[in-house]
Design a protein around this motif. Structure first.
Motif, short mmCIF file in Angstrom:
data_model
loop_
_atom_site.label_atom_id
_atom_site.label_comp_id
_atom_site.label_asym_id
_atom_site.label_seq_id
_atom_site.Cartn_x
_atom_site.Cartn_y
_atom_site.Cartn_z
N GLU A 83 -9.00 -5.34 10.63
CA GLU A 83 -9.83 -4.97 11.79
C GLU A 83 -10.92 -4.00 11.39
N GLN A 84 -11.88 -3.84 12.28
CA GLN A 84 -12.96 -2.87 12.12
C GLN A 84 -12.47 -1.53 12.62
N GLY A 85 -12.75 -0.47 11.87
CA GLY A 85 -12.39 0.87 12.31
C GLY A 85 -13.59 1.57 12.92
N GLU A 86 -13.52 2.88 12.98
CA GLU A 86 -14.62 3.69 13.50
C GLU A 86 -15.69 3.87 12.43
N GLY A 87 -16.94 3.99 12.85
CA GLY A 87 -18.04 4.21 11.91
C GLY A 87 -18.11 3.09 10.89
N SER A 88 -18.16 3.44 9.64
CA SER A 88 -18.24 2.43 8.58
C SER A 88 -16.88 2.09 8.00
N GLU A 89 -15.82 2.52 8.67
CA GLU A 89 -14.48 2.28 8.14
C GLU A 89 -13.91 0.95 8.62
N VAL A 90 -13.04 0.39 7.79
CA VAL A 90 -12.33 -0.84 8.11
C VAL A 90 -10.85 -0.64 7.84
N MET A 91 -10.06 -1.50 8.42
CA MET A 91 -8.62 -1.47 8.19
C MET A 91 -8.25 -2.66 7.34
N ASP A 92 -7.62 -2.41 6.22
CA ASP A 92 -7.17 -3.46 5.32
C ASP A 92 -5.65 -3.40 5.21
N ALA A 93 -5.04 -4.54 4.95
CA ALA A 93 -3.60 -4.62 4.73
C ALA A 93 -3.36 -5.21 3.35
N PRO A 94 -2.31 -4.77 2.67
CA PRO A 94 -2.02 -5.32 1.35
C PRO A 94 -1.68 -6.80 1.43
N ARG A 95 -1.95 -7.50 0.34
CA ARG A 95 -1.60 -8.93 0.27
C ARG A 95 -0.77 -9.19 -0.98
N GLY A 96 -0.14 -10.35 -0.98
CA GLY A 96 0.62 -10.78 -2.15
C GLY A 96 1.95 -10.09 -2.29
N GLY A 97 2.45 -10.11 -3.51
CA GLY A 97 3.73 -9.48 -3.81
C GLY A 97 3.66 -8.80 -5.15
N GLY A 98 4.71 -8.11 -5.51
CA GLY A 98 4.80 -7.45 -6.81
C GLY A 98 3.68 -6.44 -7.03
N ALA A 99 3.08 -6.52 -8.21
CA ALA A 99 2.04 -5.56 -8.60
C ALA A 99 0.82 -5.66 -7.68
N GLN A 100 0.45 -6.89 -7.29
CA GLN A 100 -0.70 -7.05 -6.39
C GLN A 100 -0.44 -6.32 -5.08
N ARG A 101 0.74 -6.46 -4.54
CA ARG A 101 1.10 -5.79 -3.29
C ARG A 101 1.11 -4.27 -3.47
N ALA A 102 1.65 -3.80 -4.60
CA ALA A 102 1.71 -2.36 -4.85
C ALA A 102 0.30 -1.77 -4.93
N VAL A 103 -0.61 -2.44 -5.63
CA VAL A 103 -1.98 -1.96 -5.72
C VAL A 103 -2.64 -2.03 -4.34
N GLY A 104 -2.36 -3.09 -3.58
CA GLY A 104 -2.88 -3.20 -2.22
C GLY A 104 -2.41 -2.07 -1.33
N ASP A 105 -1.14 -1.70 -1.46
CA ASP A 105 -0.62 -0.55 -0.71
C ASP A 105 -1.36 0.72 -1.11
N LEU A 106 -1.61 0.88 -2.40
CA LEU A 106 -2.30 2.08 -2.90
C LEU A 106 -3.73 2.15 -2.40
N VAL A 107 -4.51 1.08 -2.62
CA VAL A 107 -5.95 1.16 -2.33
C VAL A 107 -6.30 1.08 -0.85
N SER A 108 -5.34 0.72 -0.01
CA SER A 108 -5.62 0.68 1.43
C SER A 108 -5.10 1.93 2.15
N CYS A 109 -4.59 2.88 1.40
CA CYS A 109 -3.98 4.08 1.99
C CYS A 109 -4.70 5.33 1.48
N PRO A 110 -5.47 6.01 2.35
CA PRO A 110 -6.18 7.20 1.87
C PRO A 110 -5.24 8.31 1.38
N PHE A 111 -4.05 8.39 1.94
CA PHE A 111 -3.09 9.39 1.48
C PHE A 111 -2.63 9.07 0.06
N CYS A 112 -2.44 7.80 -0.23
CA CYS A 112 -1.99 7.37 -1.55
C CYS A 112 -3.10 7.55 -2.59
#
Length: 161
Positions: A83-112
């Motif tokens: 989805e579209q967030g506020e301003g220039s931000e967007v919401m992304d969700a991780p895809r795939g499994g294994g390492a791809q999913r782990a990297v997706g969790d990392l890069v879509s989470c500002p806390f991470c």
């Protein structure tokens, strides 16, 4: 008999998380060893203003990496737009499994992402404090500009009814 799962859905990529944590730790250790070998001495103290600059810069850089539209190309192999967030931000969700999913969790989470950004900026600060302060000041100015944009938008919407 099989061991119980960490989660009910079996979707937590623990192996990928372990690989990312190992990569981070190895990178930090290699940086520290190289810096020590080259005679870099960490500062004896970090002034409170520098801590504030570093903190604000970590905040903004983490959001730029994990939420900004323009950095979507970095996240796209590991995430999908939800989805579209506020301003220039967007919401992304991780895809795939294994390492791809782990990297997706990392890069879509500002806390991470913030732990990685903090590692880079703190390492940079140890080697070149003046240059790092300049980068952090720029990211802090960008954060202030974002808040002013939100305040301006709020004021316009308030007066328009």
């Amino acid at each position: 008999m099989t061991a119980p799962r960490y989660d009910d859905g079996g979707e937590v990529p623990l192996g990928g998380y372990a690989a990312l944590a190992t990569t981070f730790t190895t990178g930090a250790a290699l940086f520290a060893a190289l810096a020590h070998r080259r005679g870099v001495r960490p500062p004896e103290q970090v002034p409170p203003l520098d801590v504030a600059l570093l903190g604000t810069a970590v905040f903004k850089a983490s959001r730029l990496i994990s939420k900004d539209k323009i950095t979507s190309f970095l996240r796209a192999p590991f995430t999908r737009r939800t989805e579209q967030g506020e301003g220039s931000e967007v919401m992304d969700a991780p895809r795939g499994g294994g390492a791809q999913r782990a990297v997706g969790d990392l890069v879509s989470c500002p806390f991470c992402v913030s732990a990685w950004v903090a590692g880079v900026l703190v390492g940079s600060y140890a080697v070149t404090p003046r240059g790092t302060r300049l980068v952090c000041a720029g990211l802090t100015a960008l954060t202030a500009a974002d808040w002013l944009q939100y305040a301006w938008t709020w004021a316009q919407q308030s007066t328009e009814g």
